[in-house]
Design a protein around this motif. Structure first.
Motif, PDB file in Angstrom:
ATOM      1  N   CYS A   8      -6.759  -1.277   5.315  1.00 30.07           N
ATOM      2  CA  CYS A   8      -7.275   0.202   5.032  1.00 30.07           C
ATOM      3  C   CYS A   8      -6.222   1.005   4.486  1.00 30.07           C
ATOM      4  O   CYS A   8      -4.843   0.779   4.954  1.00 30.07           O
ATOM      5  N   CYS A   9      -6.416   1.589   3.455  1.00 25.94           N
ATOM      6  CA  CYS A   9      -5.327   2.166   2.572  1.00 25.94           C
ATOM      7  C   CYS A   9      -5.492   3.910   2.507  1.00 25.94           C
ATOM      8  O   CYS A   9      -6.240   4.232   2.200  1.00 25.94           O
ATOM      9  N   TRP A  10      -4.528   4.625   3.316  1.00 24.68           N
ATOM     10  CA  TRP A  10      -4.305   5.951   3.086  1.00 24.68           C
ATOM     11  C   TRP A  10      -3.394   6.192   2.022  1.00 24.68           C
ATOM     12  O   TRP A  10      -2.195   6.321   2.332  1.00 24.68           O
ATOM     13  N   GLY A  11      -3.934   6.198   0.932  1.00 27.69           N
ATOM     14  CA  GLY A  11      -2.991   6.449  -0.354  1.00 27.69           C
ATOM     15  C   GLY A  11      -4.003   6.271  -1.594  1.00 27.69           C
ATOM     16  O   GLY A  11      -3.890   4.951  -1.900  1.00 27.69           O
ATOM     17  N   MET A  12      -4.439   7.142  -1.966  1.00 22.94           N
ATOM     18  CA  MET A  12      -5.108   6.814  -3.149  1.00 22.94           C
ATOM     19  C   MET A  12      -4.700   5.903  -4.544  1.00 22.94           C
ATOM     20  O   MET A  12      -5.393   4.783  -5.149  1.00 22.94           O
ATOM     21  N   LYS A  13      -3.473   6.244  -4.774  1.00 22.98           N
ATOM     22  CA  LYS A  13      -2.908   5.456  -5.674  1.00 22.98           C
ATOM     23  C   LYS A  13      -2.577   3.947  -5.462  1.00 22.98           C
ATOM     24  O   LYS A  13      -2.224   3.215  -6.377  1.00 22.98           O
ATOM     25  N   SER A  14      -2.683   3.704  -4.162  1.00 27.50           N
ATOM     26  CA  SER A  14      -2.029   2.244  -3.810  1.00 27.50           C
ATOM     27  C   SER A  14      -3.345   1.408  -3.518  1.00 27.50           C
ATOM     28  O   SER A  14      -3.189   0.236  -3.526  1.00 27.50           O
ATOM     29  N   SER A  15      -4.485   2.138  -3.495  1.00 25.00           N
ATOM     30  CA  SER A  15      -5.803   1.198  -2.828  1.00 25.00           C
ATOM     31  C   SER A  15      -6.076   0.213  -4.010  1.00 25.00           C
ATOM     32  O   SER A  15      -6.417  -0.923  -3.728  1.00 25.00           O
ATOM     33  N   LEU A  16      -6.138   0.542  -5.253  1.00 22.91           N
ATOM     34  CA  LEU A  16      -6.477  -0.068  -6.530  1.00 22.91           C
ATOM     35  C   LEU A  16      -5.718  -1.117  -6.599  1.00 22.91           C
ATOM     36  O   LEU A  16      -6.188  -2.259  -6.792  1.00 22.91           O
ATOM     37  N   PRO A  17      -4.451  -0.859  -7.055  1.00 18.26           N
ATOM     38  CA  PRO A  17      -3.342  -1.964  -7.038  1.00 18.26           C
ATOM     39  C   PRO A  17      -3.685  -3.023  -5.855  1.00 18.26           C
ATOM     40  O   PRO A  17      -3.409  -4.373  -6.239  1.00 18.26           O
ATOM     41  N   MET A  18      -3.869  -2.677  -4.595  1.00 17.77           N
ATOM     42  CA  MET A  18      -3.797  -3.821  -3.392  1.00 17.77           C
ATOM     43  C   MET A  18      -5.191  -4.726  -3.879  1.00 17.77           C
ATOM     44  O   MET A  18      -4.950  -5.732  -3.417  1.00 17.77           O
ATOM     45  N   ALA A  19      -6.138  -3.932  -4.249  1.00 19.58           N
ATOM     46  CA  ALA A  19      -7.292  -4.686  -4.394  1.00 19.58           C
ATOM     47  C   ALA A  19      -7.344  -5.696  -5.693  1.00 19.58           C
ATOM     48  O   ALA A  19      -7.635  -6.941  -5.571  1.00 19.58           O
ATOM     49  N   ARG A  20      -6.548  -5.107  -6.961  1.00 21.06           N
ATOM     50  CA  ARG A  20      -6.556  -5.755  -8.058  1.00 21.06           C
ATOM     51  C   ARG A  20      -5.526  -6.945  -8.106  1.00 21.06           C
ATOM     52  O   ARG A  20      -5.758  -7.977  -8.620  1.00 21.06           O
ATOM     53  N   GLN A  21      -4.355  -6.415  -7.636  1.00 19.91           N
ATOM     54  CA  GLN A  21      -3.110  -7.371  -7.610  1.00 19.91           C
ATOM     55  C   GLN A  21      -2.824  -8.222  -6.662  1.00 19.91           C
ATOM     56  O   GLN A  21      -2.260  -9.200  -6.780  1.00 19.91           O
ATOM     57  N   LEU A  22      -3.203  -7.882  -5.291  1.00 21.87           N
ATOM     58  CA  LEU A  22      -3.198  -8.560  -4.242  1.00 21.87           C
ATOM     59  C   LEU A  22      -4.449  -9.237  -3.608  1.00 21.87           C
ATOM     60  O   LEU A  22      -4.493 -10.284  -2.936  1.00 21.87           O
ATOM     61  N   GLY A  23      -5.652  -8.998  -4.232  1.00 25.44           N
ATOM     62  CA  GLY A  23      -6.582  -9.426  -4.044  1.00 25.44           C
ATOM     63  C   GLY A  23      -7.370  -9.229  -2.562  1.00 25.44           C
ATOM     64  O   GLY A  23      -8.278  -9.983  -1.956  1.00 25.44           O
ATOM     65  N   PHE A  24      -7.013  -8.111  -1.831  1.00 26.50           N
ATOM     66  CA  PHE A  24      -7.119  -7.814  -0.721  1.00 26.50           C
ATOM     67  C   PHE A  24      -8.612  -7.043  -0.912  1.00 26.50           C
ATOM     68  O   PHE A  24      -9.220  -6.497  -1.808  1.00 26.50           O
TER      69      PHE A  24
END
Length: 214
Positions: free
Chosen positions: A5-21
């Motif tokens: 769960c990500c409270w940080g709009m700029k971080s959510s997409l990179p976590m999904a795309r780059q880390l596969g979460f």
């Protein structure tokens, strides 16, 4: 770890795309969520409207909770951190990214813009306070480290961002105070365009963990 769960709009997409979460991006602002969804063309993140003090997720939903520059914006930060712990599963991790008061006190905005320090002093926690909150709600192994981030490539870029009030506290000061700050920042950029003070931000990353025996 694979659900977050990500409270940080700029971080959510990179976590999904780059880390596969499997990422849930949460915010209390419908406008911010709409902007986030516009950038997420392939719906890689599950965007939800959420109150940090009362999360509508079952206990143990996530492996990781990431908060970025959130705690100074909520009325009851200890409650928000308690909710983070509740929705984390066994061996879950919370990451809190923020500018601690001792780090931001002498940055550009807090030095050149009158009233900014008056607004942020009462609401911005120190590193010691954030660590204390995590310990208080039951996180273990709480540690912090300083992160130095290059936020701007040039002094002019910083000036343009200040004019656009990209730092939210600049929207909370008077027009007179804002004008004084912009004038001071413009003069500083003209004299020292490559001053590292204009380019870099110091932040803290505080980490807490849930016991596996929870």
């Amino acid at each position: 770890l694979d659900t977050s769960c990500c409270w940080g709009m700029k971080s959510s997409l990179p976590m999904a795309r780059q880390l596969g979460f499997d990422v849930t991006g949460a915010d209390s602002s419908t406008d911010m969520l709409m902007k986030a969804k516009e950038k997420d063309k392939d719906s890689e993140v599950d965007w939800v409207l959420a109150d940090a003090n009362e999360l509508a997720f079952p206990n143990g939903t996530f492996d990781l909770v990431f908060m970025s520059h959130l705690l100074h914006n909520v009325e009851k930060p200890l409650n928000a951190i308690g909710e983070c712990r509740r929705v984390l599963g066994s061996a879950g991790v919370v990451l809190v990214r923020y500018g601690a008061m001792e780090q931001i006190r002498h940055d550009v905005e807090h030095t050149l813009f009158p009233q900014v320090i008056e607004i942020d002093e009462p609401r911005t926690p120190t590193r010691k306070l954030v660590e204390g909150w995590l310990n208080q709600v039951g996180f273990e192994g709480v540690t912090s480290e300083e992160v130095v981030q290059q936020t701007y490539q040039t002094g002019t870029e910083h000036l343009d961002a200040a004019r656009a009030k990209s730092t939210s506290v600049l929207s909370m000061i008077s027009d007179e105070s804002f004008g004084i700050g912009i004038h001071s920042l413009t003069e500083h950029v003209e004299r020292n365009p490559a001053d590292e003070w204009l380019l870099y931000d110091r932040m803290t990353l505080t980490v807490g963990r849930v016991s596996e025996a929870r």
